[in-house]
Design a protein around this motif. Structure first.
Motif, mmCIF file in Angstrom:
data_model
loop_
_atom_site.group_PDB
_atom_site.id
_atom_site.type_symbol
_atom_site.label_atom_id
_atom_site.label_comp_id
_atom_site.label_asym_id
_atom_site.label_seq_id
_atom_site.Cartn_x
_atom_site.Cartn_y
_atom_site.Cartn_z
ATOM 1 N N ASP A 212 -45.728 -135.164 -17.383
ATOM 2 C CA ASP A 212 -45.087 -134.101 -17.075
ATOM 3 C C ASP A 212 -43.597 -134.167 -17.575
ATOM 4 O O ASP A 212 -42.676 -133.191 -17.310
ATOM 5 C CB ASP A 212 -45.003 -133.998 -15.447
ATOM 6 C CG ASP A 212 -44.465 -132.744 -14.893
ATOM 7 O OD1 ASP A 212 -44.618 -131.477 -15.303
ATOM 8 O OD2 ASP A 212 -43.649 -132.658 -13.950
ATOM 9 N N LYS A 213 -43.137 -135.376 -18.021
ATOM 10 C CA LYS A 213 -41.693 -135.544 -18.563
ATOM 11 C C LYS A 213 -41.093 -134.468 -19.439
ATOM 12 O O LYS A 213 -39.825 -134.067 -19.060
ATOM 13 C CB LYS A 213 -41.510 -137.056 -18.942
ATOM 14 C CG LYS A 213 -41.526 -138.104 -17.718
ATOM 15 C CD LYS A 213 -41.399 -139.574 -18.460
ATOM 16 C CE LYS A 213 -41.128 -140.607 -17.546
ATOM 17 N NZ LYS A 213 -40.940 -141.947 -17.833
ATOM 18 N N PRO A 214 -41.824 -134.006 -20.555
ATOM 19 C CA PRO A 214 -41.138 -133.181 -21.195
ATOM 20 C C PRO A 214 -40.904 -131.864 -20.660
ATOM 21 O O PRO A 214 -39.629 -131.257 -20.920
ATOM 22 C CB PRO A 214 -42.294 -132.819 -22.437
ATOM 23 C CG PRO A 214 -42.959 -134.191 -22.654
ATOM 24 C CD PRO A 214 -43.128 -134.591 -20.955
ATOM 25 N N GLU A 215 -41.628 -131.509 -19.921
ATOM 26 C CA GLU A 215 -41.482 -129.999 -19.159
ATOM 27 C C GLU A 215 -40.363 -130.339 -18.176
ATOM 28 O O GLU A 215 -39.525 -129.359 -17.973
ATOM 29 C CB GLU A 215 -42.632 -129.667 -18.276
ATOM 30 C CG GLU A 215 -42.872 -128.417 -17.422
ATOM 31 C CD GLU A 215 -42.899 -127.066 -18.467
ATOM 32 O OE1 GLU A 215 -42.465 -126.302 -18.070
ATOM 33 O OE2 GLU A 215 -43.102 -127.419 -19.549
ATOM 34 N N LEU A 216 -40.323 -131.443 -17.470
ATOM 35 C CA LEU A 216 -39.167 -131.985 -16.464
ATOM 36 C C LEU A 216 -37.928 -131.889 -17.132
ATOM 37 O O LEU A 216 -37.009 -131.055 -16.719
ATOM 38 C CB LEU A 216 -39.552 -133.049 -15.905
ATOM 39 C CG LEU A 216 -38.966 -133.489 -14.675
ATOM 40 C CD1 LEU A 216 -39.710 -134.223 -13.647
ATOM 41 C CD2 LEU A 216 -37.558 -134.104 -14.686
ATOM 42 N N VAL A 217 -37.776 -132.509 -18.451
ATOM 43 C CA VAL A 217 -36.776 -132.588 -18.909
ATOM 44 C C VAL A 217 -36.048 -130.924 -19.461
ATOM 45 O O VAL A 217 -35.060 -130.711 -19.407
ATOM 46 C CB VAL A 217 -36.667 -133.485 -20.352
ATOM 47 C CG1 VAL A 217 -35.560 -133.149 -21.299
ATOM 48 C CG2 VAL A 217 -36.706 -134.989 -19.803
ATOM 49 N N ALA A 218 -36.993 -130.297 -20.062
ATOM 50 C CA ALA A 218 -36.771 -128.840 -20.505
ATOM 51 C C ALA A 218 -36.070 -128.047 -19.309
ATOM 52 O O ALA A 218 -35.203 -127.354 -19.695
ATOM 53 C CB ALA A 218 -38.087 -128.239 -20.984
ATOM 54 N N ARG A 219 -36.397 -128.547 -17.951
ATOM 55 C CA ARG A 219 -35.986 -127.645 -16.927
ATOM 56 C C ARG A 219 -34.484 -128.095 -16.430
ATOM 57 O O ARG A 219 -33.727 -127.523 -16.435
ATOM 58 C CB ARG A 219 -36.939 -127.657 -15.803
ATOM 59 C CG ARG A 219 -38.310 -126.940 -16.221
ATOM 60 C CD ARG A 219 -39.131 -126.769 -14.944
ATOM 61 N NE ARG A 219 -40.391 -126.413 -15.450
ATOM 62 C CZ ARG A 219 -41.406 -125.491 -14.794
ATOM 63 N NH1 ARG A 219 -40.973 -125.340 -13.416
ATOM 64 N NH2 ARG A 219 -42.459 -125.019 -15.151
ATOM 65 N N ILE A 220 -34.652 -129.452 -16.720
ATOM 66 C CA ILE A 220 -33.197 -130.130 -16.405
ATOM 67 C C ILE A 220 -32.164 -129.624 -17.322
ATOM 68 O O ILE A 220 -30.932 -129.250 -16.923
ATOM 69 C CB ILE A 220 -33.301 -131.671 -16.452
ATOM 70 C CG1 ILE A 220 -34.124 -132.125 -15.298
ATOM 71 C CG2 ILE A 220 -31.995 -132.325 -16.435
ATOM 72 C CD1 ILE A 220 -34.434 -133.506 -15.221
ATOM 73 N N LEU A 221 -32.528 -129.372 -18.584
ATOM 74 C CA LEU A 221 -31.671 -129.029 -19.573
ATOM 75 C C LEU A 221 -31.139 -127.369 -19.281
ATOM 76 O O LEU A 221 -30.165 -127.071 -20.260
ATOM 77 C CB LEU A 221 -32.237 -129.073 -20.989
ATOM 78 C CG LEU A 221 -32.458 -130.464 -21.573
ATOM 79 C CD1 LEU A 221 -33.298 -130.546 -22.866
ATOM 80 C CD2 LEU A 221 -31.089 -131.393 -21.578
ATOM 81 N N GLN A 222 -31.679 -126.807 -18.440
ATOM 82 C CA GLN A 222 -31.280 -125.303 -18.109
ATOM 83 C C GLN A 222 -30.446 -125.327 -16.998
ATOM 84 O O GLN A 222 -30.566 -124.247 -16.453
ATOM 85 C CB GLN A 222 -32.511 -124.466 -17.937
ATOM 86 C CG GLN A 222 -33.275 -124.517 -19.635
ATOM 87 C CD GLN A 222 -34.384 -123.691 -19.438
ATOM 88 O OE1 GLN A 222 -34.581 -122.349 -19.183
ATOM 89 N NE2 GLN A 222 -35.826 -124.384 -19.552
ATOM 90 N N ALA A 223 -30.063 -126.486 -16.492
ATOM 91 C CA ALA A 223 -29.236 -126.428 -15.213
ATOM 92 C C ALA A 223 -28.024 -125.887 -15.284
ATOM 93 O O ALA A 223 -27.340 -125.598 -16.707
ATOM 94 C CB ALA A 223 -29.171 -127.927 -14.722
ATOM 95 N N ASP A 224 -27.284 -125.320 -14.246
ATOM 96 C CA ASP A 224 -26.200 -124.549 -14.404
ATOM 97 C C ASP A 224 -25.115 -125.502 -14.663
ATOM 98 O O ASP A 224 -25.048 -126.473 -14.251
ATOM 99 C CB ASP A 224 -25.938 -123.987 -13.151
ATOM 100 C CG ASP A 224 -26.761 -122.756 -12.885
ATOM 101 O OD1 ASP A 224 -27.249 -122.118 -13.970
ATOM 102 O OD2 ASP A 224 -26.851 -122.245 -11.803
ATOM 103 N N GLY A 225 -23.986 -125.323 -15.831
ATOM 104 C CA GLY A 225 -23.030 -125.995 -15.994
ATOM 105 C C GLY A 225 -23.235 -127.328 -17.011
ATOM 106 O O GLY A 225 -22.547 -127.905 -17.035
ATOM 107 N N ILE A 368 -30.633 -126.316 -10.714
ATOM 108 C CA ILE A 368 -31.449 -125.627 -11.914
ATOM 109 C C ILE A 368 -31.872 -124.322 -11.107
ATOM 110 O O ILE A 368 -32.310 -124.086 -9.937
ATOM 111 C CB ILE A 368 -32.842 -126.370 -12.036
ATOM 112 C CG1 ILE A 368 -32.317 -127.758 -12.694
ATOM 113 C CG2 ILE A 368 -33.619 -125.461 -13.128
ATOM 114 C CD1 ILE A 368 -33.548 -128.600 -12.741
ATOM 115 N N PRO A 369 -31.558 -123.004 -11.761
ATOM 116 C CA PRO A 369 -31.948 -121.783 -11.232
ATOM 117 C C PRO A 369 -33.373 -121.848 -11.084
ATOM 118 O O PRO A 369 -34.202 -122.264 -11.863
ATOM 119 C CB PRO A 369 -31.407 -120.942 -12.551
ATOM 120 C CG PRO A 369 -30.346 -121.393 -13.412
ATOM 121 C CD PRO A 369 -30.941 -122.935 -13.244
ATOM 122 N N ALA A 370 -33.568 -120.946 -9.728
ATOM 123 C CA ALA A 370 -34.963 -120.944 -9.368
ATOM 124 C C ALA A 370 -35.756 -120.084 -10.451
ATOM 125 O O ALA A 370 -35.143 -119.178 -11.291
ATOM 126 C CB ALA A 370 -35.043 -120.069 -8.322
ATOM 127 N N GLY A 371 -36.890 -120.303 -10.719
ATOM 128 C CA GLY A 371 -37.810 -119.631 -11.725
ATOM 129 C C GLY A 371 -37.641 -120.046 -13.191
ATOM 130 O O GLY A 371 -38.243 -119.663 -13.988
#
Length: 605
Positions: A212-225, A368-371
């Motif tokens: 699950d790490k690649p998916e998790l990292v991809a979402r972290i990289l879209q965090a605000d700021g 991280i923005p919802a959705g």
């Protein structure tokens, strides 16, 4: 604290947290000890004190740190016109030798190239007034000690020696004192910041599953700021694969690891500093001393080896008073390792929470923005990308593939991933060797691989796999498709045995919604009474077929023609194998070469 002691000429052991300005702590005193023409003009020195030989030496552990320290010293010495030269491996010798002939004042180098040039009498170290060992714990590690001793034996006995590092174990201090004269040990910390890590860096530790790490990292990289981000991996293969995956998910990513040529490593760092890529995936080669402005997030994709590595990794953010976020993903197998790091640094994260890419607390804590999904929306893909940064011709020596390795920029034909003659049947080790790349220069994402696996059974002598896969972005072509072709050769000795262990699954593009998926797996089973080896002629033919298979997966010809050409290549493999086993004793009740074909998604199937 360091400047008054260092400027007086005393030996110094300087220790401070990473990101607190150690480079200028030794750089300014170093530049002051160098005599340049400006000093003669101002009356501070005599003309006979001038020399074209280097007067100061800085030894660093990595090439990346070498270039960074060189640039910092050039900036600091600009007013006095101090000549600073970087000497490190992976580049041609000639430009460095020419620069030495013209004259330099300060040299920044890695031990290997320094010893090479000094041994060739190209580098004169007899005028060195000051020596600096940056990242001293690494330089004085037992593995580096012989090189450090050789360099020190070439220097004048009367000199100033300075050691600087974020971490300084007691054993290393003992080694350092052997080479120094009454050193002053300076340890700088803020009164309100007593911990081992910088207070401005917020730390988050999550227990995450490897799948699950690649998916998790991809979402972290879209965090605000989120600004620039660095992702650290323990192995070169993981770094290369993750950089490719992130690029396929829409992120402008680059890679820095030991399998890349020096040109590709410097290209990725330049692109990262210039903002053309905003995600740098790297091994610990980039963890020491690299200072890039604007890094807001550091992600430990794999748990670091020890507490020192952890400090250096997260020290890439929260530098010079800025705020940063450090995230560590700990797999279940790495929990004992992490608990040792946590205990050594007294971090208070001994039992990381179990976390997945959909966990609510992940979104809340990291803003991280919802959705948010694991693919960067096309509207946010604004970076130029790695391909926009040119690869500098360094005249590289040796290395692994010149300017490129796994995870580097696209190669020029012939592809370095085409196995050389002999590689198809030469391997006999109990592990997989996989080489892959992505073509970043075109919208079409291309991957190819060559895998060699040795099965650990008496009846299965070896498995050779040649495969290619291509994915075409759906938004570019209404008739896009995902193609996977797999050629796998299995050799059996003795009684013919059915191998359930052979995996013929094909890679497809999971983010290609609505794509036509074409999968083809060809298995060639060779049965002989005794083990046999392919001769050089057969190996060359199979290598050529692999190259053409790679070209075929890149083509955009109609599916029917693609299948026909794949069948034709399969027939060639069969012919090669028939010729190869013509003289080998035949296994009882089994054809010499049996071909099994499985097609999925092709027209008419």
């Amino acid at each position: 604290m360091t400047l008054p002691v260092a400027l007086s000429g005393s030996d110094v052991i300087g220790q401070a947290k990473t990101g607190t300005g150690k480079t200028l702590g030794f750089g300014l005193p170093l530049l002051e000890r160098v005599t340049v023409p400006a000093d003669v003009e101002a009356g501070r020195a005599q003309p006979e004190q001038l020399t074209d030989a280097p007067q100061a030496l800085v030894v660093v552990p990595t090439r990346e740190l070498c270039t960074q320290v060189t640039n910092d010293l050039l900036t600091a010495g600009k007013v006095r016109n101090v000549r600073v030269l970087a000497i490190y491996g992976g580049r041609a010798y000639e430009p460095q030798v020419e620069a030495l002939k013209k004259g330099v004042d300060v040299i920044v180098g890695t031990p290997g190239r320094l010893l090479d040039l000094a041994g060739q009498k190209k580098l004169n170290l007899k005028h060195i007034k000051a020596l600096v060992l940056d990242e001293a714990d690494e330089m004085l590690d037992l593995g580096f000690l012989p090189d450090v001793e050789k360099i020190m034996n070439m220097l004048p006995a009367r000199r100033q020696t300075m050691l600087f590092s974020a971490t300084m174990p007691g054993a290393v201090i003992g080694l350092a004192r052997r080479y120094m004269s009454q050193p002053t040990h300076i340890r700088a910390t803020a009164p309100d910041d007593e911990g081992a890590t910088v207070r401005n860096t917020a730390q988050f530790i999550y227990r995450a599953h490897n799948m699950d790490k690649p998916e998790l990292v991809a979402r972290i990289l879209q965090a605000d700021g989120r600004g620039l981000a660095m992702v650290f991996c323990r192995t070169k293969r993981t770094a290369a694969d993750l950089a490719d995956q992130l690029q396929q998910r829409g992120f402008a990513s680059g890679a820095v690891h030991g399998d890349l040529g020096q040109g590709a490593r410097e290209q990725a760092l330049r692109a990262f500093r210039n903002g053309k890529v905003d995600v740098l995936v790297c091994t610990d080669v980039a963890a020491r001393g690299i200072d890039v402005e604007g890094v807001t997030h550091v992600i430990n994709y794999q748990s670091p080896e020890d507490e020192k590595t952890y400090l250096h990794r997260i020290g890439r953010t929260g530098r010079a008073g800025a705020k940063g976020i450090a995230i560590t993903l700990v797999d279940w197998d790495d929990i004992p390792r992490w608990q040792l790091i946590n205990k050594a640094l007294d971090l208070g994260f001994g039992n990381p929470p179990e976390t997945y890419s959909t966990s609510p607390h992940l979104f809340e804590e990291l803003n991280i923005p919802a959705g948010t999904k694991g693919v960067l929306p096309r509207s946010e893909r604004t970076r130029a990308g790695l391909a926009a940064e040119e690869v500098e011709d360094l005249g590289e020596t040796g290395g692994r593939g010149g300017a490129r390795g796994r995870g580097g920029p696209p190669p020029t034909p012939p592809s370095p991933h085409t196995p050389p003659p002999g590689s198809v049947a030469r391997h006999a080790v109990a592990e997989d060797h996989t080489f892959s790349h992505a073509d970043r220069a075109h919208p079409t994402q291309v991957k190819d691989s060559f895998t060699v696996r040795q099965l650990g059974t008496a009846k299965a002598v070896g498995v050779r796999n040649q495969a290619g896969a291509v994915s075409v972005g759906c938004s570019v072509d209404a008739h896009c498709r995902s193609v996977a072709l797999s050629f796998q050769i299995v050799t059996l000795a003795g009684q013919n045995t059915h191998l359930n262990a052979v995996n013929l699954s094909n890679a497809t593009n999971e983010h290609c919604d609505g794509c036509q998926t074409l999968a083809g797996a060809y298995q060639f089973v060779v049965s002989t009474a005794r083990p046999f080896t392919l001769d050089a002629t057969a190996q060359r033919k199979l290598a050529d077929i692999h190259r053409r298979l790679d070209d075929l997966t890149r083509s955009k010809i109609p599916a029917a023609d693609l299948k026909a050409q794949a069948d034709s290549l399969a027939a060639e493999v069969t012919a090669v194998l028939h010729d190869a086993v013509a003289g080998a004793p035949k296994a009882p009740d089994a054809p010499a070469v049996a071909v099994h074909r499985h097609l999925d998604g092709w027209p008419g199937h």
